[in-house]
Design a protein around this motif. Structure first.
Motif, mmCIF file in Angstrom:
data_model
loop_
_atom_site.group_PDB
_atom_site.id
_atom_site.type_symbol
_atom_site.label_atom_id
_atom_site.label_comp_id
_atom_site.label_asym_id
_atom_site.label_seq_id
_atom_site.Cartn_x
_atom_site.Cartn_y
_atom_site.Cartn_z
ATOM 1 N N GLY A 74 -33.476 17.858 2.647
ATOM 2 C CA GLY A 74 -34.377 18.743 1.918
ATOM 3 C C GLY A 74 -35.297 19.498 2.863
ATOM 4 O O GLY A 74 -35.507 20.713 2.730
ATOM 5 N N TYR A 75 -35.824 18.762 3.858
ATOM 6 C CA TYR A 75 -36.706 19.401 4.834
ATOM 7 C C TYR A 75 -35.956 20.464 5.634
ATOM 8 O O TYR A 75 -36.442 21.582 5.835
ATOM 9 N N THR A 76 -34.727 20.109 6.081
ATOM 10 C CA THR A 76 -33.932 21.053 6.878
ATOM 11 C C THR A 76 -33.591 22.295 6.069
ATOM 12 O O THR A 76 -33.687 23.428 6.570
ATOM 13 N N LEU A 77 -33.199 22.075 4.801
ATOM 14 C CA LEU A 77 -32.826 23.205 3.959
ATOM 15 C C LEU A 77 -34.031 24.104 3.699
ATOM 16 O O LEU A 77 -33.904 25.336 3.665
ATOM 17 N N GLN A 78 -35.196 23.469 3.527
ATOM 18 C CA GLN A 78 -36.402 24.254 3.276
ATOM 19 C C GLN A 78 -36.744 25.114 4.477
ATOM 20 O O GLN A 78 -37.093 26.283 4.349
ATOM 21 N N LYS A 79 -36.617 24.513 5.677
ATOM 22 C CA LYS A 79 -36.885 25.254 6.904
ATOM 23 C C LYS A 79 -35.876 26.381 7.068
ATOM 24 O O LYS A 79 -36.209 27.443 7.587
ATOM 25 N N GLY A 80 -34.623 26.096 6.653
ATOM 26 C CA GLY A 80 -33.585 27.100 6.799
ATOM 27 C C GLY A 80 -33.588 28.141 5.693
ATOM 28 O O GLY A 80 -32.793 29.077 5.722
ATOM 29 N N GLY A 81 -34.468 27.976 4.700
ATOM 30 C CA GLY A 81 -34.584 28.969 3.638
ATOM 31 C C GLY A 81 -33.436 28.930 2.652
ATOM 32 O O GLY A 81 -32.838 29.960 2.354
ATOM 33 N N ALA A 82 -33.109 27.745 2.160
ATOM 34 C CA ALA A 82 -31.997 27.639 1.205
ATOM 35 C C ALA A 82 -32.468 27.988 -0.201
ATOM 36 O O ALA A 82 -33.664 28.161 -0.449
ATOM 37 N N ALA A 83 -31.488 28.081 -1.106
ATOM 38 C CA ALA A 83 -31.793 28.470 -2.487
ATOM 39 C C ALA A 83 -32.637 27.410 -3.172
ATOM 40 O O ALA A 83 -32.560 26.226 -2.846
ATOM 41 N N ALA A 84 -33.421 27.846 -4.147
ATOM 42 C CA ALA A 84 -34.357 26.944 -4.815
ATOM 43 C C ALA A 84 -33.636 25.874 -5.613
ATOM 44 O O ALA A 84 -34.096 24.724 -5.673
ATOM 45 N N ASP A 85 -32.501 26.230 -6.247
ATOM 46 C CA ASP A 85 -31.861 25.223 -7.099
ATOM 47 C C ASP A 85 -31.154 24.162 -6.258
ATOM 48 O O ASP A 85 -31.039 23.003 -6.682
ATOM 49 N N LEU A 86 -30.714 24.538 -5.036
ATOM 50 C CA LEU A 86 -30.142 23.525 -4.136
ATOM 51 C C LEU A 86 -31.224 22.532 -3.716
ATOM 52 O O LEU A 86 -31.006 21.311 -3.721
ATOM 53 N N LEU A 87 -32.413 23.068 -3.365
ATOM 54 C CA LEU A 87 -33.535 22.202 -3.005
ATOM 55 C C LEU A 87 -33.892 21.290 -4.167
ATOM 56 O O LEU A 87 -34.194 20.111 -3.989
ATOM 57 N N HIS A 88 -33.857 21.887 -5.378
ATOM 58 C CA HIS A 88 -34.194 21.107 -6.566
ATOM 59 C C HIS A 88 -33.192 19.973 -6.774
ATOM 60 O O HIS A 88 -33.575 18.835 -7.087
ATOM 61 N N THR A 89 -31.880 20.281 -6.574
ATOM 62 C CA THR A 89 -30.843 19.247 -6.723
ATOM 63 C C THR A 89 -31.083 18.119 -5.729
ATOM 64 O O THR A 89 -31.018 16.935 -6.096
ATOM 65 N N VAL A 90 -31.366 18.484 -4.465
ATOM 66 C CA VAL A 90 -31.557 17.470 -3.432
ATOM 67 C C VAL A 90 -32.769 16.589 -3.749
ATOM 68 O O VAL A 90 -32.718 15.364 -3.636
ATOM 69 N N SER A 91 -33.859 17.231 -4.197
ATOM 70 C CA SER A 91 -35.052 16.422 -4.482
ATOM 71 C C SER A 91 -34.845 15.562 -5.726
ATOM 72 O O SER A 91 -35.342 14.437 -5.812
ATOM 73 N N GLN A 92 -34.053 16.078 -6.687
ATOM 74 C CA GLN A 92 -33.744 15.290 -7.883
ATOM 75 C C GLN A 92 -32.897 14.081 -7.524
ATOM 76 O O GLN A 92 -33.116 12.970 -8.019
ATOM 77 N N LEU A 93 -31.924 14.298 -6.626
ATOM 78 C CA LEU A 93 -31.065 13.213 -6.168
ATOM 79 C C LEU A 93 -31.900 12.146 -5.464
ATOM 80 O O LEU A 93 -31.719 10.937 -5.676
ATOM 81 N N GLU A 94 -32.840 12.595 -4.627
ATOM 82 C CA GLU A 94 -33.710 11.670 -3.905
ATOM 83 C C GLU A 94 -34.545 10.840 -4.878
ATOM 84 O O GLU A 94 -34.668 9.615 -4.731
ATOM 85 N N ALA A 95 -35.101 11.504 -5.911
ATOM 86 C CA ALA A 95 -35.917 10.790 -6.898
ATOM 87 C C ALA A 95 -35.076 9.782 -7.671
ATOM 88 O O ALA A 95 -35.520 8.660 -7.947
ATOM 89 N N HIS A 96 -33.838 10.177 -8.014
ATOM 90 C CA HIS A 96 -32.938 9.287 -8.754
ATOM 91 C C HIS A 96 -32.625 8.042 -7.931
ATOM 92 O O HIS A 96 -32.645 6.911 -8.428
ATOM 93 N N MET A 97 -32.355 8.249 -6.623
ATOM 94 C CA MET A 97 -32.049 7.103 -5.756
ATOM 95 C C MET A 97 -33.269 6.206 -5.587
ATOM 96 O O MET A 97 -33.146 4.980 -5.565
ATOM 97 N N SER A 98 -34.441 6.830 -5.475
ATOM 98 C CA SER A 98 -35.653 6.035 -5.306
ATOM 99 C C SER A 98 -35.887 5.155 -6.531
ATOM 100 O O SER A 98 -36.174 3.958 -6.411
ATOM 101 N N LEU A 99 -35.737 5.745 -7.722
ATOM 102 C CA LEU A 99 -35.950 4.974 -8.942
ATOM 103 C C LEU A 99 -34.900 3.878 -9.106
ATOM 104 O O LEU A 99 -35.219 2.754 -9.500
#
Lengths: 251, 246
Positions: free
Chosen positions: A29-54
């Motif tokens: 997520g950090y790398t993609l953000q630095k690289g300027g990726a699309a918002a929905d890709l970032l959203h998917t990655v952060s959602q996946l991270e939250a799902h794994m954490s829970l």
């Protein structure tokens, strides 16, 4: 394949893999953000991270009991320092898991009145104490081993030449004398760590792990990329100790 | 405490506890559905059930390989019927896990454009087939046990006693059926592992039967059957003697 089946059958192994994936998502997520990726890709990655954490919180629901059992076993150790460090470390871990369970109950909506931020900070504090105690234990073990190695070397080689400048009129300058001592200590350290892979792995793992609570508590903010990298490294080291049980530091 | 820790350290042990909780929630939601005072409790139970289900899907991500390994092992069994049934069951279970993994990826958002309903139905079909083959294996084991028992002289004496005594109490309407049932019950009683496996598979069967629309029961029946089969699963894991091998 056989080894995968055996590995997967341990609940802890599964949890470690999910942890590695979770921190990989953080790093990604950090790398993609630095690289300027699309918002929905970032959203998917952060959602996946939250799902794994829970889900990891769900998987860890019974771990307080396990940590208390480990603390009970650690009380019977013979070495005083180890006994103290390990028992308190396991007790802190049990408290961390208890806070984690409360966080799970709050996040899933079972107990909606839970103050998520407060309990999250609490759990990270207990985690920090656990890691500090683990590092203390590592440093103690390192010190013992270095002592032993130094004595072994002293007994093997003849005593080195005495410093001949004791009667000279030169002003005592600590730097030339301190440097050989420092380099000797460093050499000892490297030798001890090289010949004791379990200690090296445990030290590296705890050092990587400690950046996570330090960042989350705001004591030493490092950014999500560094936290992700540290978390991923410590998870991979932990998986290595599960795959090769001889790499686990005992007790 | 030690036994609990040991049980939960197995990945399968934890999964069965979560499954039992999930179906207990489903059953409670069904029982409380008309109770207007407990609406927030019902909402919490539904949320818990969803969370458990989502978590279990994540934990099951590696199980395809487990099933393929199990299928490889059962292919080497000597008994032909067992070999066929168990390999088919494991292969179907591997397919079920693949569908399940795809559904997880869809739920999490990794794959966007797949038909969730179709994959869910496929998963249910594979699960249904694996249960049918498992039940076939159970029936085969029961038939073998019954044949073995019928040849046993000690048992035949017991059967004679039972048939003669019941004729004093009340005439058996169909004496052959009575004898058959006695043989069946005695075989199951002497081998609790087989009985438990049969019961577990029959309970599990109601879940895909309802999902596929073959035999529509209601959510309460599905929840109860799921809970019962999970509890039996926990018991067989805690007591390895009660597990049917291979």
């Amino acid at each position: 394949m056989e080894s995968w089946v055996r590995f997967n059958s341990q609940s802890q192994a599964k949890e470690r893999i999910i942890r590695a994936a979770q921190y990989a998502c953080t790093l990604l997520g950090y790398t993609l953000q630095k690289g300027g990726a699309a918002a929905d890709l970032l959203h998917t990655v952060s959602q996946l991270e939250a799902h794994m954490s829970l889900s990891r919180k769900l998987l860890r629901l019974g771990n307080s009991v396990e940590a208390l059992e480990a603390a009970k076993r650690a009380i019977h150790l013979s070495d005083g320092v180890l006994r103290l460090c390990l028992t308190i470390s396991h007790l802190n871990r049990a408290m961390y898991f208890a806070c984690d369970n409360i966080l799970w109950a709050g996040k899933t909506g079972l107990v909606p009145e839970v103050d998520l931020h407060k309990w999250s900070q609490r759990s990270f504090r207990y985690y920090l104490f656990t890691l500090i105690l683990n590092l203390t234990r590592d440093v103690y073990e390192l010190h013992l081993l270095m002592d032993r190695e130094a004595r072994y070397r002293a007994s093997k080689s003849p005593p080195s030449a005495q410093p001949s400048s004791s009667l000279s009129a030169d002003p005592p300058s600590p730097t030339p004398e301190a440097l050989p001592w420092l380099s000797r200590q460093l050499h000892l350290l490297v030798t001890v760590l090289y010949t004791n892979p379990p200690l090296l792995l445990d030290l590296l793992k705890n050092l990587c792990d400690i950046f996570i609570p330090l960042d989350r508590l705001g004591i030493r903010p490092t950014g999500s990329g560094f936290v992700g990298a540290c978390g991923l490294t410590s998870s991979l080291l932990s998986i290595a100790t599960i795959l090769h049980p001889w790499l686990k530091l005992k007790p | 405490m030690d036994a609990v820790v040991q049980f939960t350290s197995q990945s399968q042990g934890r999964d069965r506890i979560f499954r039992a909780t999930q179906y207990a929630c489903a059953l409670s939601v069904y029982l409380l559905r008309n109770n207007s005072e407990r609406k927030d409790l019902v909402a919490k139970l539904k949320s818990l059930e969803t969370n458990m289900s989502a978590g279990r899907k994540l934990f099951r991500l590696g199980n395809t390989i487990n099933s393929i390994e199990a299928a490889k092992r059962t292919m080497q069994l000597s008994d032909r019927v067992l070999c066929l049934c168990l390999t088919a069951a494991n292969a179907n279970r591997a397919l079920y896990f693949i569908c399940d993994n795809v559904l997880w990826a869809r739920n999490v958002g990794l794959i966007r454009d797949i038909d969730k309903e179709r994959w869910s139905l496929n998963a249910s079909r594979c699960y249904f087939l694996s249960l049918v083959t498992s039940l076939t294996r159970d029936v085969y084991e029961v038939i073998q046990l019954m044949a073995q028992k019928a040849r046993d002289r000690h048992f035949r004496q017991k059967m004679e006693l039972h048939l003669n005594e019941s004729s004093e109490v009340a005439e058996a309407v169909i004496p052959q059926l009575d004898a058959f049932l006695f043989l069946l019950l005695e075989s199951l009683r002497s081998h609790p592992a087989v009985a438990l496996d049969v019961l577990k598979n029959v309970c599990d069967l109601f879940i895909p039967l309802d999902r596929l629309g073959i035999y529509q029961s209601n959510a309460g029946v599905v929840g109860f059957c799921g809970l019962l089969s999970s509890v039996i699963g926990i018991v067989t894991l805690a007591q390895p003697k009660l597990r049917l091998r291979p």
